[in-house]
Design a protein around this motif. Structure first.
Motif, PDB file in Angstrom:
ATOM      1  N   VAL A 117       0.807  -1.200   0.111  1.00 55.02           N
ATOM      2  CA  VAL A 117      -0.044  -0.037  -0.141  1.00 55.02           C
ATOM      3  C   VAL A 117       1.029   1.304   0.102  1.00 55.02           C
ATOM      4  O   VAL A 117       1.798   1.002   0.799  1.00 55.02           O
ATOM      5  CB  VAL A 117      -0.928   0.083   1.131  1.00 55.02           C
ATOM      6  CG1 VAL A 117      -1.630   1.502   1.126  1.00 55.02           C
ATOM      7  CG2 VAL A 117      -1.933  -1.114   1.341  1.00 55.02           C
ATOM      8  N   GLY A 118       0.697   2.172  -0.796  1.00 51.02           N
ATOM      9  CA  GLY A 118       1.309   3.332  -0.975  1.00 51.02           C
ATOM     10  C   GLY A 118       2.316   2.977  -1.973  1.00 51.02           C
ATOM     11  O   GLY A 118       2.322   2.357  -3.034  1.00 51.02           O
ATOM     12  N   VAL A 119       3.257   3.788  -2.298  1.00 60.16           N
ATOM     13  CA  VAL A 119       4.345   3.823  -3.433  1.00 60.16           C
ATOM     14  C   VAL A 119       5.209   2.540  -2.979  1.00 60.16           C
ATOM     15  O   VAL A 119       5.672   2.489  -1.878  1.00 60.16           O
ATOM     16  CB  VAL A 119       5.277   5.160  -3.623  1.00 60.16           C
ATOM     17  CG1 VAL A 119       6.199   4.854  -4.521  1.00 60.16           C
ATOM     18  CG2 VAL A 119       4.339   6.204  -4.013  1.00 60.16           C
ATOM     19  N   LEU A 120       5.404   1.709  -4.200  1.00 66.02           N
ATOM     20  CA  LEU A 120       6.523   0.836  -3.789  1.00 66.02           C
ATOM     21  C   LEU A 120       7.461   1.121  -5.038  1.00 66.02           C
ATOM     22  O   LEU A 120       7.073   1.109  -6.459  1.00 66.02           O
ATOM     23  CB  LEU A 120       6.028  -0.767  -4.141  1.00 66.02           C
ATOM     24  CG  LEU A 120       7.032  -2.098  -3.982  1.00 66.02           C
ATOM     25  CD1 LEU A 120       7.484  -1.975  -2.539  1.00 66.02           C
ATOM     26  CD2 LEU A 120       6.230  -2.988  -4.772  1.00 66.02           C
ATOM     27  N   ALA A 121       9.023   1.209  -4.995  1.00 68.88           N
ATOM     28  CA  ALA A 121       9.757   1.393  -5.860  1.00 68.88           C
ATOM     29  C   ALA A 121      10.649   0.212  -6.278  1.00 68.88           C
ATOM     30  O   ALA A 121      11.142  -0.572  -4.891  1.00 68.88           O
ATOM     31  CB  ALA A 121      10.778   2.450  -5.302  1.00 68.88           C
ATOM     32  N   VAL A 122      10.471  -0.168  -7.503  1.00 69.15           N
ATOM     33  CA  VAL A 122      11.274  -1.494  -7.661  1.00 69.15           C
ATOM     34  C   VAL A 122      12.531  -1.309  -8.488  1.00 69.15           C
ATOM     35  O   VAL A 122      12.180  -0.675  -9.763  1.00 69.15           O
ATOM     36  CB  VAL A 122      10.250  -2.643  -8.757  1.00 69.15           C
ATOM     37  CG1 VAL A 122      11.088  -3.881  -8.966  1.00 69.15           C
ATOM     38  CG2 VAL A 122       8.843  -3.051  -7.636  1.00 69.15           C
ATOM     39  N   GLU A 123      13.482  -1.572  -8.103  1.00 68.98           N
ATOM     40  CA  GLU A 123      14.737  -1.160  -8.691  1.00 68.98           C
ATOM     41  C   GLU A 123      15.255  -2.486  -9.468  1.00 68.98           C
ATOM     42  O   GLU A 123      15.209  -3.660  -9.121  1.00 68.98           O
ATOM     43  CB  GLU A 123      15.958  -0.851  -7.795  1.00 68.98           C
ATOM     44  CG  GLU A 123      15.537   0.346  -6.960  1.00 68.98           C
ATOM     45  CD  GLU A 123      16.809   0.667  -6.127  1.00 68.98           C
ATOM     46  OE1 GLU A 123      17.903   0.113  -6.126  1.00 68.98           O
ATOM     47  OE2 GLU A 123      16.598   1.726  -5.249  1.00 68.98           O
ATOM     48  N   LEU A 124      15.373  -2.315 -10.756  1.00 70.36           N
ATOM     49  CA  LEU A 124      15.701  -3.501 -11.731  1.00 70.36           C
ATOM     50  C   LEU A 124      17.414  -3.046 -12.396  1.00 70.36           C
ATOM     51  O   LEU A 124      17.593  -2.140 -12.676  1.00 70.36           O
ATOM     52  CB  LEU A 124      14.737  -3.614 -12.837  1.00 70.36           C
ATOM     53  CG  LEU A 124      13.282  -3.714 -12.326  1.00 70.36           C
ATOM     54  CD1 LEU A 124      12.309  -3.482 -13.425  1.00 70.36           C
ATOM     55  CD2 LEU A 124      13.174  -5.085 -11.578  1.00 70.36           C
ATOM     56  N   PHE A 125      17.848  -4.397 -12.659  1.00 72.83           N
ATOM     57  CA  PHE A 125      19.026  -4.234 -13.389  1.00 72.83           C
ATOM     58  C   PHE A 125      18.703  -4.884 -14.740  1.00 72.83           C
ATOM     59  O   PHE A 125      17.868  -6.160 -14.914  1.00 72.83           O
ATOM     60  CB  PHE A 125      20.057  -5.284 -13.052  1.00 72.83           C
ATOM     61  CG  PHE A 125      20.732  -4.627 -11.650  1.00 72.83           C
ATOM     62  CD1 PHE A 125      20.688  -3.555 -11.225  1.00 72.83           C
ATOM     63  CD2 PHE A 125      21.136  -5.659 -10.675  1.00 72.83           C
ATOM     64  CE1 PHE A 125      21.218  -2.981 -10.158  1.00 72.83           C
ATOM     65  CE2 PHE A 125      21.866  -5.253  -9.443  1.00 72.83           C
ATOM     66  CZ  PHE A 125      22.013  -3.789  -9.130  1.00 72.83           C
ATOM     67  N   LEU A 126      18.737  -4.296 -15.812  1.00 76.53           N
ATOM     68  CA  LEU A 126      18.765  -4.875 -17.181  1.00 76.53           C
ATOM     69  C   LEU A 126      19.875  -5.418 -17.815  1.00 76.53           C
ATOM     70  O   LEU A 126      21.028  -4.691 -17.726  1.00 76.53           O
ATOM     71  CB  LEU A 126      17.992  -3.692 -18.202  1.00 76.53           C
ATOM     72  CG  LEU A 126      18.056  -4.133 -19.775  1.00 76.53           C
ATOM     73  CD1 LEU A 126      16.830  -5.423 -19.681  1.00 76.53           C
ATOM     74  CD2 LEU A 126      17.526  -3.172 -20.586  1.00 76.53           C
ATOM     75  N   THR A 127      19.971  -6.858 -17.980  1.00 79.75           N
ATOM     76  CA  THR A 127      21.174  -7.541 -18.321  1.00 79.75           C
ATOM     77  C   THR A 127      20.850  -8.179 -19.707  1.00 79.75           C
ATOM     78  O   THR A 127      19.752  -8.016 -20.201  1.00 79.75           O
ATOM     79  CB  THR A 127      21.619  -8.579 -17.336  1.00 79.75           C
ATOM     80  OG1 THR A 127      20.687  -9.571 -17.391  1.00 79.75           O
ATOM     81  CG2 THR A 127      21.623  -7.952 -15.877  1.00 79.75           C
ATOM     82  N   ALA A 128      22.030  -8.667 -20.382  1.00 74.36           N
ATOM     83  CA  ALA A 128      21.956  -9.299 -21.604  1.00 74.36           C
ATOM     84  C   ALA A 128      20.982 -10.592 -21.482  1.00 74.36           C
ATOM     85  O   ALA A 128      20.338 -10.838 -22.442  1.00 74.36           O
ATOM     86  CB  ALA A 128      23.245  -9.891 -21.928  1.00 74.36           C
TER      87      ALA A 128
END
Ligand SMILES: Nc1ncnc2c1ncn2[C@@H]1O[C@H](COP(=O)(O)OP(=O)(O)OP(=O)(O)O)[C@@H](O)[C@H]1O
Ligand SMILES: [Mg+2]
Length: 381
Positions: free
Chosen positions: A248-259
């Motif tokens: 609930v509220g803001v969830l920030a999802v940090e992602l790495f884009l890889t090959a």
């Protein structure tokens, strides 16, 4: 508003850094005056708020007694204590299930792995043997991290090249829980912000790309310059995680884009540095939507209201320049939206950010960089 919903109850925010400051400012616009639990009278948000309680985050129980709904701007919390408050009927948003998943990186990785979300290879490190074993499988360099968030602006991530460097970090950090991760060849770092109401209504913001230097977030652009299918996959992944955690509220999802595709780096259950540009670049900022969500009010639109936007963080160098002393030069940069947090300058401290809009990310970035250089008294890029 249905009866029983705490929408107009007093909102308490634990923590009083710049995230709380901008959340507070968004609340004021709605006629809501949050109560803050600040550690110090000169914390960024405490400087602008009218209703401030000074106390350690561990004194949250007494603070909670005076609030209808409780939310948080950081992860330096005693989750066991929050769970007891929740059991006692306090309204805590996001709930402790989400907070528990976000506050400890080892626990977070396990939760994500168990549910089939892709994450970098990792191991808990309890001593030198664990590092040695990890490096013999995944090879140097490896990444060492503190499991729990370091204090604001303090370092919690080290890329180490060999056993000696790893031991030096472990010795320095010997009071803290640590994990090791394989060093990922990152093509691009993406952050997806998602805002979710109790009951599951969600809105997803445009995907941003962040640039980190020495593990510190420097610049953010939106939309992320990646293939549309990648952006869509990132948004879908974030949405599945938010639903899985019932956030609930803001969830920030940090992602790495890889090959090989997307990996989840970490989650933050609060407004995030990568979302500051939503203040100017979307109809409803992440801060306003966080408040709407935790108070169970209708969410606002999150679509882009301009073709592109960029943010450059204003981070103090060793010379500790006070950016507010350079406002004249910075405000002369047309189109730069300047945000200063009222913090004292000191090496590595995040003192503010500049956002600019443009017809493409590079154009926006050029404007934001000019204003950031002006604030720090440097020559432009
Ligand atoms: N396994 C990894 N491989 C390569 N680089 C990594 C890895 N883990 C982290 N990094 C780099 O370090 C940065 C910070 O790591 P992480 O997000 O885990 O820490 P953090 O303390 O939460 O930082 P922040 O608060 O700035 O998000 C990442 O954004 C990335 O640039
Ligand atoms: Mg991070």
């Amino acid at each position: 508003v249905e009866p029983g919903l705490p929408a107009l109850a007093r909102l308490g925010i634990v923590g009083a850094g710049q995230i709380a400051r901008m959340t507070y400012q968004a609340a004021l616009k709605l006629g809501i005056t949050p109560r803050l639990l600040a550690e110090r009278i000169d914390d960024s948000a405490a400087l602008v708020a009218s209703d401030v309680v000074i106390g350690h985050p561990d004194s949250v129980a007494g603070f909670a007694d005076t609030c209808g709904v409780l939310t948080f701007e950081h992860e330096r919390l005693d989750v066991g204590l929050l769970e007891r408050l929740e059991e006692g009927g306090r309204v805590i948003r996001p709930g402790t299930r989400t907070i528990r998943a976000a506050f400890d990186k080892i626990h977070q990785r396990r939760i994500l792995t168990n549910r089939g979300f892709p994450v970098p290879a990792f191991a808990e490190i309890t001593g030198p043997d664990d590092v040695f074993d990890f490096a013999s499988v995944f090879d140097w360099p490896i990444v060492l991290k503190r499991a729990r968030a370091a204090d604001q602006d303090a370092k919690g991530v080290w890329i180490v090249e060999n056993q000696a460097e790893a031991l030096r970090v472990l010795n320095e950090q010997n009071r803290h829980r640590m994990l090791a991760e394989s060093f990922v060849a990152i093509a691009s770092e993406l952050v997806v912000l998602i805002v979710r109401r109790p009951g599951g209504h969600v809105r997803v913001y445009p995907v941003t790309q962040v640039t980190n230097v020495d593990g510190v977030c420097r610049e953010i652009v939106a939309p992320a310059p990646v293939a549309p299918a990648t952006a869509e996959a990132a948004r879908t992944l974030a949405r599945r995680i938010a639903d899985e955690l019932d956030s609930v509220g803001v969830l920030a999802v940090e992602l790495f884009l890889t090959a090989e595709g997307l990996l989840v780096n970490e989650l933050a259950a609060r407004p995030h540095n990568a979302g500051h540009l939503t203040i100017e670049a979307t109809p409803t900022s992440q801060f306003e939507n966080h408040i709407r969500a935790v108070l169970d009010l209708p969410l606002g639109p999150t679509w882009p209201s301009c073709p592109a936007a960029a943010t450059v963080n204003v981070i103090s160098g060793i010379e500790s320049t006070d950016p507010s002393a350079n406002l004249t030069e910075a405000l002369a940069v047309e189109g730069a939206h300047i945000h200063l947090y009222g913090k004292r300058a000191g090496p590595g401290r995040k003192l503010g950010h500049v956002t600019a809009l443009g017809s493409d990310p590079d154009e926006a970035l050029a404007v934001a960089r000019r204003a950031e250089s002006a604030l720090l008294g440097r020559r432009p890029w």
